[in-house]
Design a protein around this motif. Sequence first.
Motif, PDB file in Angstrom:
ATOM      1  N   PRO A  95       0.807  -1.227   0.000  1.00 57.11           N
ATOM      2  CA  PRO A  95       0.000   0.000   0.000  1.00 57.11           C
ATOM      3  C   PRO A  95       0.838   1.275   0.000  1.00 57.11           C
ATOM      4  CG  PRO A  95      -0.961  -1.611   1.489  1.00 57.11           C
ATOM      5  CD  PRO A  95       0.361  -2.181   1.047  1.00 57.11           C
ATOM      6  N   VAL A  96       1.961   1.300   0.717  1.00 53.75           N
ATOM      7  CA  VAL A  96       2.761   2.516   0.770  1.00 53.75           C
ATOM      8  C   VAL A  96       3.363   2.827  -0.600  1.00 53.75           C
ATOM      9  CG1 VAL A  96       4.901   1.351   1.523  1.00 53.75           C
ATOM     10  CG2 VAL A  96       4.538   3.767   2.047  1.00 53.75           C
ATOM     11  N   ALA A  97       3.793   1.807  -1.345  1.00 53.99           N
ATOM     12  CA  ALA A  97       4.339   2.023  -2.679  1.00 53.99           C
ATOM     13  C   ALA A  97       3.249   2.431  -3.660  1.00 53.99           C
ATOM     14  CB  ALA A  97       5.042   0.765  -3.166  1.00 53.99           C
ATOM     15  N   GLN A  98       2.106   1.794  -3.561  1.00 50.43           N
ATOM     16  CA  GLN A  98       1.008   2.134  -4.461  1.00 50.43           C
ATOM     17  C   GLN A  98       0.516   3.555  -4.230  1.00 50.43           C
ATOM     18  OE1 GLN A  98      -1.887  -0.988  -3.956  1.00 50.43           O
ATOM     19  NE2 GLN A  98      -0.663  -2.493  -5.085  1.00 50.43           N
ATOM     20  N   GLY A  99       0.481   3.970  -2.970  1.00 49.32           N
ATOM     21  CA  GLY A  99       0.100   5.342  -2.678  1.00 49.32           C
ATOM     22  C   GLY A  99       1.106   6.341  -3.220  1.00 49.32           C
TER      23      GLY A  99
END
Length: 308
Positions: free
Chosen positions: A277-281
């Motif tokens: 999630p942190v990379a996708q955000g």
Amino acid sequence: MRSDHYHPDLKSIARVLPRSPFNRLTLPTMRRLTRFAPSACEGVEVLTITPSTGARLYRPERECTHGGALLWIHGGGYVIGTAAQDDKLCQRFVRRVGVPVASVDYRLAPKDPFPAALEDCYTALTWLARLPGVDPGRIAIGGASAGGGLAAALALLARDRGEVTPLFQLLVYPMVDDRPSSRPGLESQHYRLWNEKSDRLGWQAYLKGADRQSAVPARRDDLSQLAPAWIGVGTVDPLYGQDVEYAYRLRDAGVSCELDVVEGAFHGFDIIASKTPVAQGFFARQCAALQTAFANGYVFEDGPDRLQ
């Protein structure tokens, strides 16, 4: 090693990643591996612009009506890598932003030091500006790591030459300063995939015999009249300090700049852990910045920096 230095999404993978696989001994092998890496996607147009400059062109399924385009510059510390390594990433930009993306294959140091890579990127920029369907006034330039450093340098070169004016700079943990941010031996033990020793090796190869005052973006005295910028970097990245300082200097020079800081993220986290999630955000915010720039220009509104 304490895991609380890392973002919760990155703790597990950080435990098994090397501080940096890149050094003088591994460089020849890494160059061979990246040079012969197979393409990761279909439908890409592989083009030769000049004998020294190539490009990989990715087009959206629907024609872009506003004429926007993204010139992307791959990373690799100025000494390794090819445009093909970012095939999947460029296809993601195409799908999310809806513009054609051209990824540059540029000459690498130490065989071809400054200004070879920068001139190749400039050649690609002027070529893209002439491409049918592309508005030369609506080209964003971007890159990650060394590619981000080249994008920053390209913005300066384009300003100085006055032929093509980039619309926007997308600078993903860019290498913009050759000066170390800490004293030798005191660099963080929590860096992953890149450290200050790797950084020095890349800069030394690239700047061989160069005037550093003109070759290194952060050494330039005048940062005014540049394209608006987005700079993203993690706090567990050896480039964190220089990127934050560069963002503030752009603002002081009157350049709109959004600084996106990801707590506990290491260098290249968005590529090595792209499904978290942190990379996708992080990627989604890059796309949002590009979409805003293409839609109606990009102006940073004064306020606190984005912290994730």
